[in-house]
Design an enzyme around this catalytic site. Structure first.
Site, mmCIF file in Angstrom:
data_model
loop_
_atom_site.group_PDB
_atom_site.id
_atom_site.type_symbol
_atom_site.label_atom_id
_atom_site.label_comp_id
_atom_site.label_asym_id
_atom_site.label_seq_id
_atom_site.Cartn_x
_atom_site.Cartn_y
_atom_site.Cartn_z
ATOM 1 N N ASP A 145 0.882 -1.160 0.000
ATOM 2 C CA ASP A 145 0.000 0.000 0.000
ATOM 3 C C ASP A 145 0.929 1.223 0.000
ATOM 4 O OD1 ASP A 145 -2.820 0.452 0.073
ATOM 5 O OD2 ASP A 145 -2.707 1.147 2.141
ATOM 6 N N HIS A 184 -2.032 6.655 6.320
ATOM 7 C CA HIS A 184 -1.222 5.442 6.501
ATOM 8 C C HIS A 184 -0.458 5.160 5.214
ATOM 9 C CE1 HIS A 184 -4.934 4.036 4.613
ATOM 10 N NE2 HIS A 184 -4.171 3.131 4.021
ATOM 11 N N LYS A 194 0.407 -0.277 -4.776
ATOM 12 C CA LYS A 194 -1.002 0.031 -5.058
ATOM 13 C C LYS A 194 -1.429 1.232 -4.229
ATOM 14 C CE LYS A 194 -2.720 -3.110 -1.520
ATOM 15 N NZ LYS A 194 -3.240 -2.136 -0.564
ATOM 16 N N ALA A 217 -4.723 -6.350 5.660
ATOM 17 C CA ALA A 217 -5.639 -6.868 6.663
ATOM 18 C C ALA A 217 -6.550 -7.908 6.010
ATOM 19 C CB ALA A 217 -6.501 -5.730 7.222
ATOM 20 N N CYS A 236 -7.341 -5.837 2.203
ATOM 21 C CA CYS A 236 -6.438 -6.116 1.074
ATOM 22 C C CYS A 236 -6.205 -7.599 0.842
ATOM 23 C CB CYS A 236 -5.134 -5.356 1.261
ATOM 24 S SG CYS A 236 -5.438 -3.583 1.119
HETATM 25 C C1 VGL Z 1 -5.675 -1.698 3.825
HETATM 26 C C2 VGL Z 1 -7.092 -0.183 4.799
HETATM 27 C C3 VGL Z 1 -6.581 0.827 4.009
HETATM 28 C C4 VGL Z 1 -5.151 -3.103 3.776
HETATM 29 C C5 VGL Z 1 -5.163 -0.697 3.021
HETATM 30 O O1 VGL Z 1 -3.978 -3.310 3.384
HETATM 31 O O2 VGL Z 1 -5.911 -4.038 4.159
HETATM 32 N N1 VGL Z 1 -6.642 -1.436 4.700
HETATM 33 N N2 VGL Z 1 -5.618 0.562 3.132
HETATM 34 ZN ZN ZN Z 2 -4.494 2.099 2.252
#
Ligand code: VGL
Ligand code: ZN
Length: 183
Positions: free
Chosen positions: A49, A68, A94, A134, A138
């Site tokens: 991410d 994040h 991504k 998570a 993702c």
């Molecule tokens: C994700 C929330 C926002 C993930 C990514 O990697 O699961 N979750 N961006």
């Molecule tokens: Zn994200």
């Protein structure tokens, strides 16, 4: 398993001990390292991410998440325990478009502009094994896109971390019902 590769999704500091720290992250990383050591020499592909500071998924822009995995910050780095296994041409980024949420790593791109799906095809991988963070976001979206593209998909249950325990459980049940193998 023949024709396999491990896909490590978002085992990145902000999801481990940062702004979006997930449950069971330390255990998931330790179990992933153990899996890699037991199953050497699988190819290992990493999803990252990788957001610009003004990404639409951040609260300041009306999105659901705190900032994040902002490009260039420590929070966007892969956990150090996994760094020995990272190869840049097998790393897929991504979430770089400020206007689009992108949970799935399937359309993530490496430095050369190749997508994960494309590279798996070139490597003749048919049985991708997915772990990471998570589960509900993702990991699930990546596993489902792989399944839709015709891959036989396995998810490593002990190598997952999650935002919410109930959401994690429901995501596992949904993936299983769709034909994703859980081990
Ligand atoms: C994700 C929330 C926002 C993930 C990514 O990697 O699961 N979750 N961006
Ligand atoms: Zn994200």
């Amino acid at each position: 398993m023949k024709d396999s590769a491990l896909i490590v999704v978002d085992m990145i500091y902000d999801f481990i001990d940062g702004s979006l720290a997930c449950q069971e992250a330390d255990q998931a990383i330790a179990n992933t390292v153990a899996f890699i050591k037991e199953n050497h020499p699988y190819p290992i592909l990493f999803i990252r991410d990788h957001h610009p500071a003004n990404h639409c998924s951040f609260a300041a822009q009306g999105g659901p998440w705190p900032p994040h995995c902002v490009q260039g910050t420590h929070g966007a780095d892969v956990h150090e325990a996994l760094l020995p296994f990272v190869e840049e041409d097998l790393t897929f980024y991504k979430g770089e478009d400020p206007k689009q949420e992108q949970y799935s790593g399937f359309e993530g791109k490496n430095e050369a502009g190749q997508s994960l799906g494309e590279v798996l095809g070139l490597m003749e991988i048919q049985n991708p094994i997915v772990c990471g963070i998570a589960t509900e976001y993702c990991v699930r979206n990546t596993a489902e896109d792989l399944l839709k593209a015709g891959f036989k998909v396995t998810v490593l249950k002990e190598c997952l971390a999650y935002v919410d325990a109930q959401g994690h459980k429901e995501a596992l049940e949904a993936m299983k019902a769709e034909g994703i193998r859980l081990i």
